[in-house]
Design a protein around this motif. Structure first.
Motif, short mmCIF file in Angstrom:
data_model
loop_
_atom_site.label_atom_id
_atom_site.label_comp_id
_atom_site.label_asym_id
_atom_site.label_seq_id
_atom_site.Cartn_x
_atom_site.Cartn_y
_atom_site.Cartn_z
N ALA A 177 46.48 36.85 35.01
CA ALA A 177 45.72 37.20 36.21
C ALA A 177 46.63 37.95 37.18
O ALA A 177 47.84 37.72 37.20
N PHE A 202 47.47 39.08 41.25
CA PHE A 202 47.32 38.54 42.60
C PHE A 202 47.89 39.52 43.62
O PHE A 202 48.80 40.29 43.33
N CYS A 228 51.54 39.41 38.62
CA CYS A 228 50.71 38.66 37.68
C CYS A 228 51.30 37.28 37.42
O CYS A 228 52.49 37.04 37.63
N SER A 231 46.69 32.72 34.18
CA SER A 231 45.43 32.33 34.81
C SER A 231 45.27 30.81 34.84
O SER A 231 44.51 30.29 35.66
N ALA A 260 46.10 29.81 38.28
CA ALA A 260 45.63 30.75 39.30
C ALA A 260 45.34 30.05 40.62
O ALA A 260 45.69 30.55 41.70
N LYS A 286 43.27 36.48 44.13
CA LYS A 286 43.24 37.01 42.77
C LYS A 286 42.48 38.32 42.73
O LYS A 286 41.37 38.43 43.25
N GLU A 308 41.40 39.25 36.12
CA GLU A 308 42.08 38.69 34.95
C GLU A 308 42.03 39.68 33.79
O GLU A 308 41.13 40.52 33.71
#
Length: 298
Positions: free
Chosen positions: A172, A174, A243, A246, A249, A260, A263
């Motif tokens: 994911a 961010f 990243c 996930s 997360a 976020k 993904e």
């Protein structure tokens, strides 16, 4: 071949630890001249100087630092052995050393290990952080019992160790800028943006580069980090999008006050537990492996 004299080694160890001959002599209840003589004899017998002598002060040189590190381990183990001999084996505290590579998010390592620590209050856990090669080297000589890493032992490697696949988590992205974090425009929102990447030794770096190209996304790489915690810290301070797995997360968003962006199921971080071939504490190892597998997408 030189046979190591442990009395001489102990004199050296105390001088190095205390910083001078006088303090070491007080602990040994001998004169400083005796300590200096034993130290000179030790250096003569091993054929090298362990200290640089500058203005009557002693400074460990590179060889001395290496010898001191091993001497510290020897005498630490000796103290543990003394405790085992003195105490009943059933009441002696067990020690278990865990290595965590720089690429492993610390919160993920916590999730892998917390329950096992709670279930084994009689065990003293020790944690070491470092790069993959250094920790595997320590594992090979039984200085570490378990290593949590983002890759396993490569086939053909001359290392006596076992690799256990724990599972995987997709990646994911961010950002500290909420305006960037519109999932409706992901991954286009990454194009021409500052981005922070894992170091070249990370298991996902090549996958990320390939994915960017396939999506016709060309971000500006500001920095690369071997340490995942440092990467997130810079990301939280606005240096770039970053990243993380996930699987963590929610924690990343809360701890680093970021949001976020989206993904990428195509890119997965893989996680492994590495143990020596003659691992004795199988109960702890199995507990950690089972807990990690339950938390990850297999």
């Amino acid at each position: 071949m030189y046979n190591l004299n442990f009395r001489h080694l102990y004199y050296f160890y105390l001088v190095a630890r205390e910083g001078n001959v006088v303090n070491a002599a007080k602990l040994l209840h001998v004169t400083p001249q005796t300590v200096s003589g034993q130290l000179s004899t030790f250096e003569s017998q091993i054929g090298c100087q362990l200290f640089d002598r500058i203005n009557k002060r002693l400074y460990l040189n590179s060889k001395g630092k290496a010898v001191y590190e091993h001497a510290s381990e020897i005498f630490h183990r000796g103290n543990l052995l003394t405790e085992i001999i003195r105490n009943d084996h059933e009441t002696t505290q067990q020690q278990f050393t865990i290595g965590i590579t720089d690429a492993i998010p610390k919160v993920l390592a916590y999730d892998f290990l917390a329950n096992t620590m709670r279930d084994n209050p009689q065990v003293k856990f020790q944690f070491r952080e470092g790069n993959f090669d250094a920790l595997v080297s320590e594992l090979a000589i039984n200085h570490i019992d378990l290593v949590i890493a983002d890759r396993g032992i490569a086939p053909g490697t001359q290392v006596s160790a076992n690799s256990y696949f724990l599972g995987e988590s997709h990646v994911a992205f961010f950002t500290s800028d909420p305006d960037t974090a519109s999932e409706a425009t992901f991954p286009e929102c990454l194009d021409n943006q500052n981005i922070l990447l894992p170091g070249i030794k990370s298991g996902i770096t090549l996958g990320l580069t390939t994915w960017f190209e396939s999506q016709h996304i060309f971000p500006h790489v500001v920095a690369e980090f071997d340490d995942s915690a440092l990467l997130k810290l810079f990301g939280s301070e606005g240096f770039g999008i970053f990243c993380a797995p996930s699987a963590i997360a929610e924690h990343v968003a809360q701890q680093y006050q970021v949001v976020k962006c989206g993904e990428v199921p195509e890119i997965k971080e893989r996680f492994y537990a590495l143990t020596s071939k003659n691992q004795a504490a199988q109960g702890i190892v199995k507990a950690v492996i089972n807990e990690a597998k339950s938390l990850l997408i297999s």
